[in-house]
Write a protein that holds these residues in place. Structure first.
Motif, PDB file in Angstrom:
ATOM      1  N   PRO A 528       1.623   2.551   6.481  1.00 56.24           N
ATOM      2  CA  PRO A 528       0.608   1.893   5.650  1.00 56.24           C
ATOM      3  C   PRO A 528       0.552   0.393   5.943  1.00 56.24           C
ATOM      4  CG  PRO A 528       2.034   3.309   4.332  1.00 56.24           C
ATOM      5  CD  PRO A 528       2.663   3.203   5.673  1.00 56.24           C
ATOM      6  N   SER A 529      -0.489  -0.243   5.445  1.00 55.41           N
ATOM      7  CA  SER A 529      -0.754  -1.640   5.808  1.00 55.41           C
ATOM      8  C   SER A 529       0.301  -2.612   5.293  1.00 55.41           C
ATOM      9  CB  SER A 529      -2.128  -2.057   5.267  1.00 55.41           C
ATOM     10  OG  SER A 529      -2.163  -1.918   3.845  1.00 55.41           O
ATOM     11  N   THR A 530       0.998  -2.271   4.219  1.00 50.86           N
ATOM     12  CA  THR A 530       1.987  -3.212   3.676  1.00 50.86           C
ATOM     13  C   THR A 530       3.298  -3.192   4.459  1.00 50.86           C
ATOM     14  OG1 THR A 530       2.843  -1.559   2.123  1.00 50.86           O
ATOM     15  CG2 THR A 530       1.056  -2.977   1.347  1.00 50.86           C
ATOM     16  N   GLU A 617       1.080  -2.299  -4.422  1.00 48.22           N
ATOM     17  CA  GLU A 617       0.720  -1.764  -3.101  1.00 48.22           C
ATOM     18  C   GLU A 617       1.962  -1.275  -2.357  1.00 48.22           C
ATOM     19  OE1 GLU A 617      -3.143  -4.622  -2.105  1.00 48.22           O
ATOM     20  OE2 GLU A 617      -1.113  -5.269  -1.584  1.00 48.22           O
ATOM     21  N   THR A 620       3.175   2.057  -3.877  1.00 48.65           N
ATOM     22  CA  THR A 620       2.327   3.191  -3.482  1.00 48.65           C
ATOM     23  C   THR A 620       2.590   3.594  -2.037  1.00 48.65           C
ATOM     24  OG1 THR A 620       0.604   2.524  -5.048  1.00 48.65           O
ATOM     25  CG2 THR A 620      -0.056   3.978  -3.245  1.00 48.65           C
ATOM     26  N   ASP A 621       2.652   2.587  -1.150  1.00 50.30           N
ATOM     27  CA  ASP A 621       2.841   2.888   0.270  1.00 50.30           C
ATOM     28  C   ASP A 621       4.251   3.415   0.542  1.00 50.30           C
ATOM     29  OD1 ASP A 621       0.284   2.071   0.674  1.00 50.30           O
ATOM     30  OD2 ASP A 621       0.787   0.130   1.562  1.00 50.30           O
TER      31      ASP A 621
END
Length: 816
Positions: A528-530, A617, A620-621
């Motif tokens: 994921p992006s994080t 975030e 979640t990731d």
């Protein structure tokens, strides 16, 4: 009327006929509780909130599995250098000199130091092993040679991660760098999530600061120990500022309310006793004092002031009508003790609702506040009246004049006329006004549902810029120097890799199965992006990295890994137990211990998080990554633990609100049925409370005050304090109401109880409002929102309740 009246009559008689006995008994109890004050410890910071969360339990499992509890732990100190160019020769030398001096201090327990200056020096001279040799290498180099070494180190050794984002490889310039000092901490194996007011690193890092100050001023010392020190100092500094300011304001308004030095003395003594009883009892129970409990003294003062003013004001009303001391006090206690009991019962229920919270500090707050309010009722319901009887008898015997005999809010006073606004509206358009109030509250409440929820270390730390008016205060009120928040902000703003932190995925399952390592590789793809990534693979460290490192160092082991790599992707699939056995028998066993348990039944994978990613975030990731594992996998780490606390704060606030409202409603219906014969009056009592709740929720969103560790209690406090005001008003009205004197009863209630409520409101709002002066933002926000909550409770009780009574009367007596 009921059996309860026998109890009240006995207390009435005890107060009037045995006042000395009452006072001596209360003073003896004060001495007992005072002994507990010395047992009170302190607890501060964020670590107190992490206990019991699922992510924290997973983190503790990781610590237990992968850390030796008997081994000396490690701690780190960051050396943050800031100037025009930290890569200049003079700046690099200063950093190395600081590292050398720190390493030479045995008390600092240094096991290693590292910095960009280290790397550049070894690039210039690969044989330079000691810090002194590195200093010599830099001193002998020309500026051009240093620039070339910087470019080579950036290309081959990755020094950019320790430099600010403005690093320019071509010009060899950067405005900031981070060096790291690693310390041995005996008996401190593992690490904790969050920071507290006590840390073994605090003294070490403060001594490191002394060393740095002796060398130069462009290096800042930073670490968990410095944060812990600020957590501890900020409570003391806040109390030093807030307590005197609150005392002065409270004293001013008490003088206005009592207008008699003897009554003022008695009221202040009672307030002091309330605090001693509560905190002494807390010491006897072993409950530590935390940031959340800073709010308890103002709350006790709020209720105590209210009870005291009501008692004295009601007594003065009877004296003004010609009653003697004993007769006036009998009427006062007979009427106020039920009111005090109603207020105390509902207030205790409001605070006790916090006991359902999953967060220990909020539970402690609810318990201490509930106990304190109970003590307040005893002191102001029994001790103060007994003291007042003794005091007035003494004054009469010695012809000492009485001051301020007229009660607050008498009809002929300006305040009395202003307080009749609610009655005026109730006579003209009660239903329309009540509907308007309810609709306004509905809008405010709906708007307030968007209030933010937060939990972070910064909530408990002083702001980056302490207000000038606090800085200009004289000693001892001037706050300490605080830098943690400013340093955190600097790191977040100027360094790409420092703000993100790490996430740990704790994997439980038989790690000798063929797919055990393959699942780690699969989970790391397309993160994921994080999550920090390189070539669409998450930047992580795991047992796979240890296997790779040993394979590069040992050809025989590399061949073993290759023979068991069925799909030729670099990850062994077969004979994993044999591979692990060889790894644990190698010099790499210590590194392997960090990622794989000796039983081969659990492992951990550590991921790097991008700077600037929010806790929500990241959580979640991280949970999405954990779900990609075939085995049971749990994501943990500071961001996840703090997000779970954030969620718990919201859950706690809503849960305590619902519980407190239901409990208060049931209690009020039952108690008014018992005391007054009108159960439905309890619903009238709830009207101003519900309105205040809606208005305070809307105000929090409007002022951008989130539900945090402190303000999460505001909803139950609003119920507790709102009941205080409305119950006094409602109980007095019912006492005056005979069934056919609606407006006359309202007039008497507004003139008598409304005046006392005004004095109480002014004193309490000012006393609690001074928490806005506290250095920690979280305390300031709590002070502002609690003061507004009390103000809303007062306004709705005095202005809205009369109209609610008109509607209630039309339902109770429909034929009239």
């Amino acid at each position: 009327m009921m059996d309860y009246q026998d109890v009240i009559d006995r207390i009435d008689i005890l107060v009037v006929e045995e006042p000395k006995t009452v006072i001596i008994a209360c003073l003896l109890l004060t001495a007992v509780f005072a002994a507990g004050l010395g047992n009170i410890g302190t607890e501060s910071g964020t670590s107190q909130f992490t206990e019991g969360s699922p992510a924290m339990q997973a983190y503790e499992d990781v610590q237990r599995e992968f850390e030796d509890p008997f081994a000396a732990g490690t701690g780190s100190t960051q050396l943050i250098q800031r100037n025009q160019n930290v890569l200049s020769k003079s700046s690099l030398l200063r950093m190395l000199v600081v590292q050398k001096r720190i390493s030479e201090r045995p008390g600092l327990r240094v096991s290693a130091t590292s910095s960009v200056a280290d790397t550049i020096a070894t690039t210039l001279n690969p044989q330079a092993d000691t810090t002194a040799e590195k200093i010599d290498a830099l001193q002998a180099a020309t500026p051009q040679e240093i620039d070339a070494a910087v470019e080579e180190a950036a290309r081959q050794k990755g020094i950019a991660q320790s430099l600010s984002e403005d690093f320019n490889r071509e010009s060899a310039t950067a405005s900031g760098s981070i060096g790291v000092v690693t310390h041995r901490i005996p008996g401190e194996g593992g690490s904790a999530i969050g920071a507290s007011g006590t840390s073994p690193l605090t003294a070490i890092q403060q001594n490191v600061q002394h060393v740095v100050n002796s060398v130069n001023s462009d290096i800042t010392v930073f670490g968990s120990g410095m944060i812990s020190a600020e957590f501890a100092n900020v409570i003391v500094d806040s109390l030093i500022i807030v307590v005197p300011a609150a005392a002065l304001l409270i004293l001013f308004f008490l003088i206005f309310s009592y207008r008699d030095p003897f009554d003022l003395f008695l009221g202040v003594v009672s307030l002091v006793m309330t605090v001693i009883w509560t905190f002494g009892f807390m010491g006897l129970l072993g409950i530590p004092f935390s940031q959340m409990l800073v709010a308890v003294p103002p709350l006790l003062l709020a209720v105590g002031i209210d009870f005291g003013i009501h008692a004295v004001n009601r007594y003065r009303e009877e004296r003004a009508d010609g009653a003697g001391t004993d007769e006036a006090m009998l009427v006062t206690t007979d009427q106020l003790l039920p009111a005090f009991f109603i207020v105390t019962g509902t207030t205790v229920l409001g605070f006790a609702a916090n006991l359902t919270s999953s967060l220990p500090p909020i539970r402690s707050f609810g318990l201490v506040a509930a106990i304190g309010i109970t003590f307040t009722m005893v002191i102001f319901g029994v001790f103060l009246p007994a003291g007042k009887v003794l005091l007035d008898r003494w004054r009469e015997r010695h012809n000492v004049p009485a001051f301020g005999r007229r009660p607050l809010g008498s009809e002929e006073s300006m305040l009395g006329r202003a307080l009749r606004l609610g009655v005026f509206i109730a006579k003209r358009a009660p239903r329309a006004f009540l509907i308007l109030a309810i609709l306004s509250a509905a809008v405010a409440g709906a708007y307030g549902t968007g209030v933010d929820t937060s939990f972070s270390q910064e909530d408990f730390l002083p702001p980056a810029d302490v207000p000038d008016y606090l800085e200009s205060l004289p000693e001892p009120f001037k706050p300490s120097d605080y830098s943690a928040t400013a340093t955190i902000d600097y790191l977040d703003e100027h360094f790409a890799t420092t703000g993100g932190g790490q996430v740990i995925v704790y994997v439980e399952g038989q790690m000798t199965r063929d797919y055990a390592l393959e699942q780690i590789q699969r989970a790391n793809r397309d993160p994921p992006s994080t999550f920090a990534a390189e070539d669409r693979v998450a930047r992580s460290s795991s047992i796979i990295d240890v296997i790779d490192s040993y394979a590069k160092a040992n050809a025989e082991f590399a061949a073993l890994v290759a023979r068991n790599d069925v799909d030729d992707d670099g990850i062994p699939d077969d004979n994993l137990k044999t591979i692990y056995n060889r790894l644990f028998d190698s010099p790499y066993s210590d590194r392997a211990d960090n990622y794989l348990t000796p039983s081969y039944r659990s492992t951990r994978v550590v991921y790097t998080i991008e700077s600037g990613a929010s806790q929500a975030e990241v959580t979640t990731d991280a949970q999405a990554i954990a779900n990609d594992y075939r085995y049971d996998a749990t994501a943990t780490g500071q961001s996840i633990i703090f997000q779970q606390i954030t969620d718990s704060i919201l859950e706690s606030a809503l849960q305590s609100l619902a519980l407190a409202l239901i409990a208060a409603a049931v209690f009020l219906l039952a108690i008014f049925r018992l005391f007054e014969g009108y159960a439905t009056v309890g619903l009238v009592n709830l009207v101003p409370i519900v309105l205040s709740l809606a208005f305070i929720a809307g105000t929090m969103r409007f002022l951008a005050i989130p539900l945090n560790a402190m303000t999460a209690t505001i909803l139950s406090i609003t119920i507790g304090m709102g009941v205080d005001y409305s119950s006094h008003f409602v109980h007095r009205f019912v006492d005056e109401y005979t069934g056919d004197n609606l407006y006359e009863a309202m007039g008497s209630t507004v003139a008598g109880t409304g005046g006392a409520l005004t004095g109480s409101m002014l004193t309490t709002v000012s006393g609690i409002g001074v928490l806005a002066l506290a250095i920690t933002p979280i305390l300031g926000q709590f002070g502002v929102i609690t003061a507004l909550s009390i103000f809303y409770s007062y306004i709705t009780s005095v202005i809205v309740t009369p109209s609610a009574f008109v509607v209630w009367d039309s339902l109770v007596n429909p034929m009239e």
